[in-house]
Design a protein around this motif. Structure first.
Motif, PDB file in Angstrom:
ATOM      1  N   GLY A   1      -8.348   2.449  -7.197  1.00 46.59           N
ATOM      2  CA  GLY A   1      -7.445   3.600  -7.052  1.00 46.59           C
ATOM      3  C   GLY A   1      -6.011   3.385  -7.606  1.00 46.59           C
ATOM      4  O   GLY A   1      -5.414   4.412  -7.730  1.00 46.59           O
ATOM      5  N   SER A   2      -5.846   2.135  -7.741  1.00 46.41           N
ATOM      6  CA  SER A   2      -4.359   1.846  -8.400  1.00 46.41           C
ATOM      7  C   SER A   2      -4.088   2.352  -9.650  1.00 46.41           C
ATOM      8  O   SER A   2      -4.975   2.313 -10.425  1.00 46.41           O
ATOM      9  CB  SER A   2      -4.199   0.496  -8.302  1.00 46.41           C
ATOM     10  OG  SER A   2      -4.083   0.007  -6.955  1.00 46.41           O
ATOM     11  N   ALA A   3      -3.098   3.198  -9.909  1.00 48.04           N
ATOM     12  CA  ALA A   3      -2.817   3.744 -11.181  1.00 48.04           C
ATOM     13  C   ALA A   3      -1.284   3.835 -11.345  1.00 48.04           C
ATOM     14  O   ALA A   3      -0.459   3.936 -10.426  1.00 48.04           O
ATOM     15  CB  ALA A   3      -3.522   4.906 -11.085  1.00 48.04           C
ATOM     16  N   ASN A   4      -0.938   4.327 -12.602  1.00 45.93           N
ATOM     17  CA  ASN A   4       0.425   4.792 -12.884  1.00 45.93           C
ATOM     18  C   ASN A   4       1.541   3.900 -12.435  1.00 45.93           C
ATOM     19  O   ASN A   4       2.462   4.286 -11.630  1.00 45.93           O
ATOM     20  CB  ASN A   4       0.514   6.195 -12.231  1.00 45.93           C
ATOM     21  CG  ASN A   4      -0.351   7.097 -12.736  1.00 45.93           C
ATOM     22  OD1 ASN A   4      -0.793   6.964 -13.946  1.00 45.93           O
ATOM     23  ND2 ASN A   4      -0.749   8.067 -11.757  1.00 45.93           N
TER      24      ASN A   4
ATOM     25  N   PHE B   1       8.800  -7.242 -12.030  1.00 45.96           N
ATOM     26  CA  PHE B   1       7.845  -6.242 -11.455  1.00 45.96           C
ATOM     27  C   PHE B   1       6.461  -6.892 -11.177  1.00 45.96           C
ATOM     28  O   PHE B   1       5.882  -6.787 -12.213  1.00 45.96           O
ATOM     29  CB  PHE B   1       7.923  -4.978 -12.195  1.00 45.96           C
ATOM     30  CG  PHE B   1       7.185  -3.772 -11.422  1.00 45.96           C
ATOM     31  CD1 PHE B   1       6.748  -3.669 -10.124  1.00 45.96           C
ATOM     32  CD2 PHE B   1       6.955  -2.650 -12.288  1.00 45.96           C
ATOM     33  CE1 PHE B   1       6.345  -2.690  -9.573  1.00 45.96           C
ATOM     34  CE2 PHE B   1       6.096  -1.702 -11.694  1.00 45.96           C
ATOM     35  CZ  PHE B   1       5.754  -1.668 -10.423  1.00 45.96           C
ATOM     36  N   SER B   2       5.952  -7.033  -9.967  1.00 48.10           N
ATOM     37  CA  SER B   2       4.590  -7.699  -9.688  1.00 48.10           C
ATOM     38  C   SER B   2       3.905  -6.545  -8.984  1.00 48.10           C
ATOM     39  O   SER B   2       4.055  -5.939  -8.071  1.00 48.10           O
ATOM     40  CB  SER B   2       4.833  -8.831  -8.973  1.00 48.10           C
ATOM     41  OG  SER B   2       3.612  -9.142  -8.500  1.00 48.10           O
ATOM     42  N   ILE B   3       2.473  -6.474  -9.478  1.00 56.01           N
ATOM     43  CA  ILE B   3       1.755  -5.185  -9.088  1.00 56.01           C
ATOM     44  C   ILE B   3       0.450  -6.000  -8.576  1.00 56.01           C
ATOM     45  O   ILE B   3      -0.275  -6.609  -9.365  1.00 56.01           O
ATOM     46  CB  ILE B   3       1.308  -4.350 -10.199  1.00 56.01           C
ATOM     47  CG1 ILE B   3       2.509  -3.878 -10.770  1.00 56.01           C
ATOM     48  CG2 ILE B   3       0.449  -3.301  -9.767  1.00 56.01           C
ATOM     49  CD1 ILE B   3       2.393  -2.850 -11.900  1.00 56.01           C
TER      50      ILE B   3
ATOM     51  N   ALA C   1      -4.884   1.287  -1.747  1.00 57.52           N
ATOM     52  CA  ALA C   1      -4.355   0.887  -2.739  1.00 57.52           C
ATOM     53  C   ALA C   1      -2.977   1.419  -3.281  1.00 57.52           C
ATOM     54  O   ALA C   1      -2.644   2.564  -3.198  1.00 57.52           O
ATOM     55  CB  ALA C   1      -5.155   0.635  -4.251  1.00 57.52           C
ATOM     56  N   PRO C   2      -1.722   0.661  -3.657  1.00 54.65           N
ATOM     57  CA  PRO C   2      -0.442   1.202  -4.185  1.00 54.65           C
ATOM     58  C   PRO C   2      -0.756   1.792  -5.523  1.00 54.65           C
ATOM     59  O   PRO C   2      -1.806   1.793  -6.211  1.00 54.65           O
ATOM     60  CB  PRO C   2       0.305  -0.010  -4.317  1.00 54.65           C
ATOM     61  CG  PRO C   2      -0.543  -1.275  -4.609  1.00 54.65           C
ATOM     62  CD  PRO C   2      -1.783  -0.754  -3.658  1.00 54.65           C
ATOM     63  N   SER C   3      -0.244   2.924  -5.714  1.00 54.72           N
ATOM     64  CA  SER C   3      -0.036   3.594  -7.169  1.00 54.72           C
ATOM     65  C   SER C   3       1.148   4.416  -7.264  1.00 54.72           C
ATOM     66  O   SER C   3       1.954   4.846  -6.419  1.00 54.72           O
ATOM     67  CB  SER C   3      -1.203   4.516  -6.999  1.00 54.72           C
ATOM     68  OG  SER C   3      -1.052   5.719  -5.929  1.00 54.72           O
ATOM     69  N   ASP C   4       1.474   4.745  -8.342  1.00 57.42           N
ATOM     70  CA  ASP C   4       2.496   5.787  -8.879  1.00 57.42           C
ATOM     71  C   ASP C   4       3.921   5.144  -8.513  1.00 57.42           C
ATOM     72  O   ASP C   4       4.735   5.755  -7.844  1.00 57.42           O
ATOM     73  CB  ASP C   4       2.271   7.109  -7.966  1.00 57.42           C
ATOM     74  CG  ASP C   4       1.132   7.939  -8.581  1.00 57.42           C
ATOM     75  OD1 ASP C   4       1.168   8.394  -9.755  1.00 57.42           O
ATOM     76  OD2 ASP C   4       0.085   7.777  -7.810  1.00 57.42           O
ATOM     77  N   TRP C   5       4.222   3.930  -9.293  1.00 58.88           N
ATOM     78  CA  TRP C   5       5.397   3.305  -9.069  1.00 58.88           C
ATOM     79  C   TRP C   5       6.199   3.386 -10.405  1.00 58.88           C
ATOM     80  O   TRP C   5       5.557   3.266 -11.543  1.00 58.88           O
ATOM     81  CB  TRP C   5       5.418   1.835  -8.710  1.00 58.88           C
ATOM     82  CG  TRP C   5       4.874   1.464  -7.083  1.00 58.88           C
ATOM     83  CD1 TRP C   5       3.868   1.888  -6.634  1.00 58.88           C
ATOM     84  CD2 TRP C   5       5.746   0.581  -6.357  1.00 58.88           C
ATOM     85  NE1 TRP C   5       3.934   1.599  -5.420  1.00 58.88           N
ATOM     86  CE2 TRP C   5       5.056   0.599  -5.139  1.00 58.88           C
ATOM     87  CE3 TRP C   5       6.905  -0.040  -6.774  1.00 58.88           C
ATOM     88  CZ2 TRP C   5       5.440   0.015  -4.181  1.00 58.88           C
ATOM     89  CZ3 TRP C   5       7.235  -0.849  -5.424  1.00 58.88           C
ATOM     90  CH2 TRP C   5       6.658  -1.003  -4.332  1.00 58.88           C
TER      91      TRP C   5
ATOM     92  N   GLU D   1       0.526  -1.422   0.115  1.00 60.62           N
ATOM     93  CA  GLU D   1      -0.044  -0.004  -0.031  1.00 60.62           C
ATOM     94  C   GLU D   1       0.886   1.213   0.193  1.00 60.62           C
ATOM     95  O   GLU D   1       0.403   2.170   0.539  1.00 60.62           O
ATOM     96  CB  GLU D   1      -1.241  -0.007   1.206  1.00 60.62           C
ATOM     97  CG  GLU D   1      -1.966  -1.288   1.238  1.00 60.62           C
ATOM     98  CD  GLU D   1      -3.004  -1.176   2.207  1.00 60.62           C
ATOM     99  OE1 GLU D   1      -2.981  -0.538   3.088  1.00 60.62           O
ATOM    100  OE2 GLU D   1      -3.899  -2.205   2.120  1.00 60.62           O
ATOM    101  N   SER D   2       1.934   1.158  -0.738  1.00 63.71           N
ATOM    102  CA  SER D   2       2.756   2.287  -0.854  1.00 63.71           C
ATOM    103  C   SER D   2       2.533   3.134  -2.123  1.00 63.71           C
ATOM    104  O   SER D   2       2.218   2.282  -2.969  1.00 63.71           O
ATOM    105  CB  SER D   2       4.469   2.048  -0.917  1.00 63.71           C
ATOM    106  OG  SER D   2       4.746   1.325   0.545  1.00 63.71           O
ATOM    107  N   HIS D   3       2.808   4.374  -2.031  1.00 65.78           N
ATOM    108  CA  HIS D   3       2.664   5.073  -3.517  1.00 65.78           C
ATOM    109  C   HIS D   3       3.649   6.079  -3.406  1.00 65.78           C
ATOM    110  O   HIS D   3       4.598   6.598  -2.724  1.00 65.78           O
ATOM    111  CB  HIS D   3       1.312   5.921  -3.395  1.00 65.78           C
ATOM    112  CG  HIS D   3       1.082   6.935  -2.463  1.00 65.78           C
ATOM    113  ND1 HIS D   3       1.603   8.018  -2.213  1.00 65.78           N
ATOM    114  CD2 HIS D   3       0.453   6.981  -1.212  1.00 65.78           C
ATOM    115  CE1 HIS D   3       1.335   8.762  -1.277  1.00 65.78           C
ATOM    116  NE2 HIS D   3       0.517   7.995  -0.556  1.00 65.78           N
TER     117      HIS D   3
END
Length: 297
Positions: free
Chosen positions: A284-287, A277-279, A259-263, A220-222
């Motif tokens: 709300g996850s994006a980018n 790279f696993s997502i 949700a994680p985002s912007d990685w 859950e990091s962004h």
């Protein structure tokens, strides 16, 4: 004639000398010195040097003192940089005077502001070989990420890692920079530019250890950037015979809350990992971007 002689002795060259001049003691400008008088050392206090300048010939004594200098405590942070090595033992000012991985993993050494802590904008320099999992304890901010930078020759290497080698869980605005000096990933990558490495050296199907680990993981990091880094040999498997999924390179994970985002994963190499790279997506996850990178077994 005897009276004349006595009168001459009293009034002539044989007269009695005047008494000596009194000299009073005068303190000098420097510690334990006298501008006048005789120096006598006294017992110092915890805060002052003490001495006396004694007068002569009936002059007065002078009591003298000067402050003992107070050495200020050593500050850990110098210009937003902290250096970390496996053993540590220093103040974090350089690789030769570094803090330890234990210090890095301690939550009280992270903050939103202040001296002597990892704060937004700090660059954490990794020195030498790190053999302890690193657990990030705080976040950066917009424009001021916390950066983990591999110094020249630095790596995280041991026979077999367990768990998340660098863990970012619930923290944001973090950059992990392997410090490659040029392009290493993609078709035109040059391996001579490689610097920072995360690796196992004896873990896999036909090797001594069979342990699961992940190179870099964020629950859950962004706003996370992974760049200029090699993650390799986390689990060296025999194709078709070992399907356990051990040894992911980078994972962005969702656990039902935020949700994680912007990685961004850029200019990196993933070798002998289950996935580069696993997502794990959530609302709300994006980018999520992986660019200029290579993944292979």
């Amino acid at each position: 004639s005897s009276e004349i002689t006595e009168l001459y002795n009293y009034t002539g060259s044989g007269s009695v000398a005047p008494p000596p001049t009194a000299v009073s003691g005068v303190c000098g400008l420097t510690t334990n010195s006298c501008n006048a008088g005789i120096f006598t050392d006294l017992t110092d206090t915890s805060t002052q040097y003490l001495w006396r300048c004694d007068g002569t010939n009936g002059g007065t004594n002078a009591s003298c003192s000067s402050l003992i200098p107070v050495t200020p405590p050593v500050q850990v942070v110098v210009s937003g940089n902290i250096y970390i090595s496996q053993p540590g033992g220093g103040t974090g000012e350089s690789c030769a005077n570094s803090q330890s991985t234990t210090w890095f993993n301690t939550a009280s050494n992270w903050s939103t502001s202040g001296v002597g802590k990892i704060v937004p904008g700090t660059i954490v320099h990794l020195c030498g070989n790190i053999t302890t999992n690193l657990v990030v304890q705080g976040s950066g901010t917009v424009g001021n990420p916390v950066t983990i930078l591999f110094e020249p020759g630095a790596k995280m290497s041991k026979p077999a890692w367990s768990g998340n080698i660098i863990q970012l869980n619930f923290h944001n605005y973090i950059t992990v920079d392997g410090g490659a000096i040029g392009k290493i990933g993609g078709y035109s990558g040059n391996l001579s530019f490689v610097n920072g490495v995360i690796e196992s050296t004896d873990n896999g199907t036909n090797l001594s250890n069979k342990v699961n680990s992940t190179g870099i993981s964020g629950l859950e990091s962004h706003h996370i950037i992974i760049k200029n880094l090699v993650i390799r040999n986390l689990y060296v498997r025999v194709s078709g015979s070992d399907m356990n999924g051990y040894g992911a390179g980078v994972t962005a994970r969702y656990n039902g809350s935020s949700a994680p985002s912007d990685w961004l994963v850029d200019n990196s190499i993933f070798k002998d990992v289950s996935v580069g790279f696993s997502i794990s997506y959530g609302p709300g996850s994006a980018n999520f971007t992986m660019s200029n990178s290579t993944a292979y077994n």
